[in-house]
Design a protein around this motif. Structure first.
Motif, short mmCIF file in Angstrom:
data_model
loop_
_atom_site.label_atom_id
_atom_site.label_comp_id
_atom_site.label_asym_id
_atom_site.label_seq_id
_atom_site.Cartn_x
_atom_site.Cartn_y
_atom_site.Cartn_z
N TRP A 199 31.15 35.83 38.88
CA TRP A 199 30.41 35.48 40.09
C TRP A 199 29.86 34.07 39.98
O TRP A 199 29.97 33.26 40.91
N GLU A 200 29.26 33.76 38.83
CA GLU A 200 28.66 32.45 38.64
C GLU A 200 29.70 31.35 38.63
O GLU A 200 29.42 30.20 39.03
N SER A 201 30.92 31.67 38.23
CA SER A 201 31.98 30.66 38.15
C SER A 201 32.68 30.44 39.48
O SER A 201 33.58 29.60 39.57
N ALA A 205 35.23 37.71 45.38
CA ALA A 205 35.37 39.17 45.43
C ALA A 205 35.84 39.61 44.05
O ALA A 205 36.69 38.97 43.44
N VAL A 206 35.29 40.73 43.56
CA VAL A 206 35.58 41.21 42.21
C VAL A 206 35.80 42.71 42.25
O VAL A 206 35.12 43.44 42.99
N SER A 207 36.77 43.18 41.44
CA SER A 207 36.98 44.61 41.29
C SER A 207 37.28 44.91 39.82
O SER A 207 37.78 44.04 39.10
N GLN A 211 37.99 49.39 41.43
CA GLN A 211 36.68 49.65 42.02
C GLN A 211 36.09 48.32 42.51
O GLN A 211 35.77 47.45 41.71
N ARG A 212 35.98 48.17 43.82
CA ARG A 212 35.43 46.95 44.40
C ARG A 212 33.93 46.88 44.15
O ARG A 212 33.21 47.87 44.33
N LEU A 213 33.47 45.73 43.71
CA LEU A 213 32.05 45.55 43.43
C LEU A 213 31.36 44.91 44.62
O LEU A 213 31.92 44.04 45.29
N THR A 214 30.15 45.36 44.89
CA THR A 214 29.34 44.83 45.98
C THR A 214 27.96 44.46 45.42
O THR A 214 27.70 44.57 44.22
N ALA A 215 27.09 44.04 46.33
CA ALA A 215 25.73 43.70 45.90
C ALA A 215 24.96 44.93 45.43
O ALA A 215 23.94 44.81 44.75
N VAL A 239 39.97 43.37 35.38
CA VAL A 239 39.03 42.74 36.32
C VAL A 239 39.81 41.73 37.16
O VAL A 239 40.45 40.82 36.62
N LEU A 240 39.77 41.92 38.47
CA LEU A 240 40.41 41.00 39.41
C LEU A 240 39.31 40.23 40.14
O LEU A 240 38.36 40.84 40.65
#
Length: 305
Positions: A199-201, A205-207, A211-215, A239-240
């Motif tokens: 996220w910092e880089s 969107a990340v999964s 499993q899709r990650l949200t806030a 991790v995508l």
């Protein structure tokens, strides 16, 4: 010819060879006389008096026979009881196994039902977003919230346990104060650092393993398993991350979290592989439920002027 009388040759008596165990006289004495002399004398007197050995009188013989019969009876009764109880125990075990199978099947059905309900809720949320405003705004909100599936360039990062998961380094590593003895396994805190570093880089969107990650997503541990939104994941962890692929990869590997992951690889055998991808497809989050936050009704100062 006379001469001095010759003395017979003096032959020295050869010394007796020294016993190898001479320095262990106390131990040798104990081994050679393991039975105390008093005990030996008492046993000799008892034998001379005819008190040792098998019983001589009829009463003694009958008592010995009765004892043997009683012992045999106890052993036989115990064996019979065990033989009778064995089918009961086996039946109870079968009933317990059947009950576990039924409960597991019920739990699987409930989990499938929860997944269907989550998909239905997610579809309704996406539909509501489309009718709540402009299409561009709703698409952006769906992407940022994780409610919409996305695709685009990015990086693929695979993290796996060490080949010998019970191995690891000693001190001085990033897990020195973690409290985990099994340093070859990927832990929830490791995946938290990986995701935060992406996220910092610049990831958009990340999964993890689909499993899709949200806030609202949480990465936790339950025993040795890693949970993402209360769903257990199985290694390897894929991790995508969607973003500017080459830039995202470089920034992550040079970040503190990327260096942490590299230290796990070099010091503990954790296996990692990162690659830049042209097109990644991430699913929508199962559901995005907000229970506390409410949209603000105050108008922007610029809009009111």
């Amino acid at each position: 010819m006379c001469g001095m009388p010759q003395q017979p040759p003096i032959r020295s008596t050869p010394a007796r060879p020294r016993r190898l165990d001479a320095s262990m006289s106390l131990l040798t004495n104990v081994m050679d006389h393991s039975l105390d002399d008093g005990y030996a004398e008492a046993a000799a007197r008892k034998k001379a008096a005819g008190e040792g050995g098998m019983p001589k009188t009829l009463r003694s013989k009958l008592g010995l026979a009765a004892g043997l019969v009683l012992a045999a009876l106890v052993v036989t009764v115990g064996a019979a009881q065990a033989r009778v109880a064995a089918p009961v125990v086996a039946k109870e075990r079968e009933e317990l196994v059947d009950r576990i199978d039924r409960e597991s099947e019920t739990a699987d059905q409930l989990e499938d039902s929860v997944d269907r309900l989550r998909e239905d809720v997610s579809a309704r949320q996406r539909e509501a977003l489309k009718h709540s405003g402009g299409s561009a705004d709703s698409d952006l909100v769906g992407i940022l919230s994780g409610a919409s599936a996305v695709h685009g360039p990015g990086v693929k990062l695979v993290v796996n346990d060490a080949k010998e998961a019970d191995g690891g380094g000693e001190g001085g590593g990033p897990r020195e104060t973690s409290g985990f003895s099994d340093t070859g396994r990927v832990r929830d805190r490791d995946m938290q650092r990986v995701v935060n570093g992406l996220w910092e880089s610049g990831a958009e969107a990340v999964s993890i393993n689909g499993q899709r990650l949200t806030a609202l997503s949480a990465i936790r541990a339950a025993g040795d398993a890693i949970l993402v939104d209360n769903k257990p994941l199985v290694p390897p962890y894929t991790v995508l991350a969607v973003g500017d692929g080459q830039r995202l990869s470089t920034r992550f590997q040079n970040s503190a979290d990327g260096l942490y992951l590299n230290a796990l690889q070099e010091g503990y055998g954790v296996r990692t592989a990162i690659s830049v991808e042209d097109d990644l497809r991430l699913p929508a989050a199962p559901s995005v439920t907000v229970r506390t936050a409410q949209p603000s009704t105050e108008k922007n100062e610029k809009g009111t002027s």
